[in-house]
Scaffold this motif. Sequence first.
Motif, short mmCIF file in Angstrom:
data_model
loop_
_atom_site.label_atom_id
_atom_site.label_comp_id
_atom_site.label_asym_id
_atom_site.label_seq_id
_atom_site.Cartn_x
_atom_site.Cartn_y
_atom_site.Cartn_z
N VAL A 180 1.03 -1.06 0.09
CA VAL A 180 0.08 -0.01 0.04
C VAL A 180 0.76 1.15 0.08
N ASP A 181 0.95 2.04 -1.14
CA ASP A 181 1.58 3.22 -1.26
C ASP A 181 3.32 2.95 -0.87
N GLY A 182 3.60 1.75 -1.23
CA GLY A 182 5.18 1.56 -1.27
C GLY A 182 5.65 1.37 0.25
N ALA A 183 4.93 1.28 1.11
CA ALA A 183 5.22 1.35 2.77
C ALA A 183 5.69 -0.14 3.10
N ILE A 184 6.71 -0.15 3.88
CA ILE A 184 6.92 -1.63 4.30
C ILE A 184 6.18 -1.85 5.68
N THR A 185 5.25 -2.64 5.90
CA THR A 185 4.44 -2.78 6.95
C THR A 185 4.37 -4.25 7.57
N HIS A 186 4.08 -4.45 8.71
CA HIS A 186 3.98 -5.71 9.18
C HIS A 186 2.85 -6.39 8.37
N GLU A 187 1.66 -5.95 8.05
CA GLU A 187 0.56 -6.52 7.25
C GLU A 187 1.28 -7.26 5.89
N LEU A 188 1.98 -6.37 5.19
CA LEU A 188 2.58 -6.68 3.97
C LEU A 188 3.64 -7.83 4.30
#
Length: 312
Positions: free
Chosen positions: A119-127
Amino acid sequence: MDMLGGGLAAIGNTPLVRLGRLVPDGAAEVWVKLEGGNPTGSYKDRMAVSVLMSALERGDISAGDTIVEFTGGSTGTALAFVSGVLGMKFTAVFSDAFSHSKQQAMEAFGATVLIEKSVDGAITHELAERMKQRSLAIADQPGHYYADQFGSPDVRAGYHPMGREIAAALEGGLDVFCAAVGTGAAMMGTLDGLHESGLAPDAIALEPAESPLLTTGVSGGHKVEGIAVFPDPPFLDRSVIREVRTVAQDRAFEMCRRLAREEGIFGGGSTGLNVAAAIDIAVELGAGHRVVTLGCDNGAKYIGGHIYSPTA
Ligand SMILES: Cc1ncc(COP(=O)(O)O)c(C=O)c1O
């Protein structure tokens, strides 16, 4: 692990260099283990050869098998490299949140790369969770093996030589070892190697202030590739860590640019973050002390991205 063929023999024995211009007068010495000289340009080559050689020795994998992992790119490139030399295939579950050049590097070493959308190039836990589930489903097929960068003990063991190399290079030892944490394997494995060599520096774990998972449990989107994804990094043993520090990601990226221009050290965001913190610690400790940190990878992968082309 003697008799390693091809590029496998070029893993490790990297230089440990002392910073010059960037460290203020009166501060402690700052030393950086430059891991960009490994075959794929990052310290991940150490864990890849450890994981796959150990699995081969146990008989868990054999030539022709497919190794599977979800990755921000550095681990994937290292696994692709080692898999290829050992006659295996490699499938990476990757994302558009990471540098496109890392995808190209994995493909150069023969990997099949599957993209999980961010989502929008963000590195997240969900990804990361989505990437993990996809790679587990692929690894379930016959002839496939999950490398398990977040669980295999062979990952941490792969970094023992890095600690031993630091100890061998520094007569008189070191006071503090600091490192940014993804899985925590590089930090803990290096500490293991230092301990094996009779050294016991204070250990300080690092994370970006934008995703202070270790200090507050709160996950945020950030752009320091390779670190601060999981709330509870699988290899991090808090009982041997003196403290965790946060560093603002913009300081880390600015440090990357200064490292390249003023020290001739070319790294990615985690290297910038490590060095920014190491210099802070060196100023606090003062002359007569030593801080060691890791230059995790080579900056070439980040050319054209937000670190070295911030206005692009
Ligand atoms: C560029 C980079 N720096 C730092 C790290 C963190 O290393 P570790 O997972 O061993 O904590 C990684 C891990 O993927 C990485 O790719």
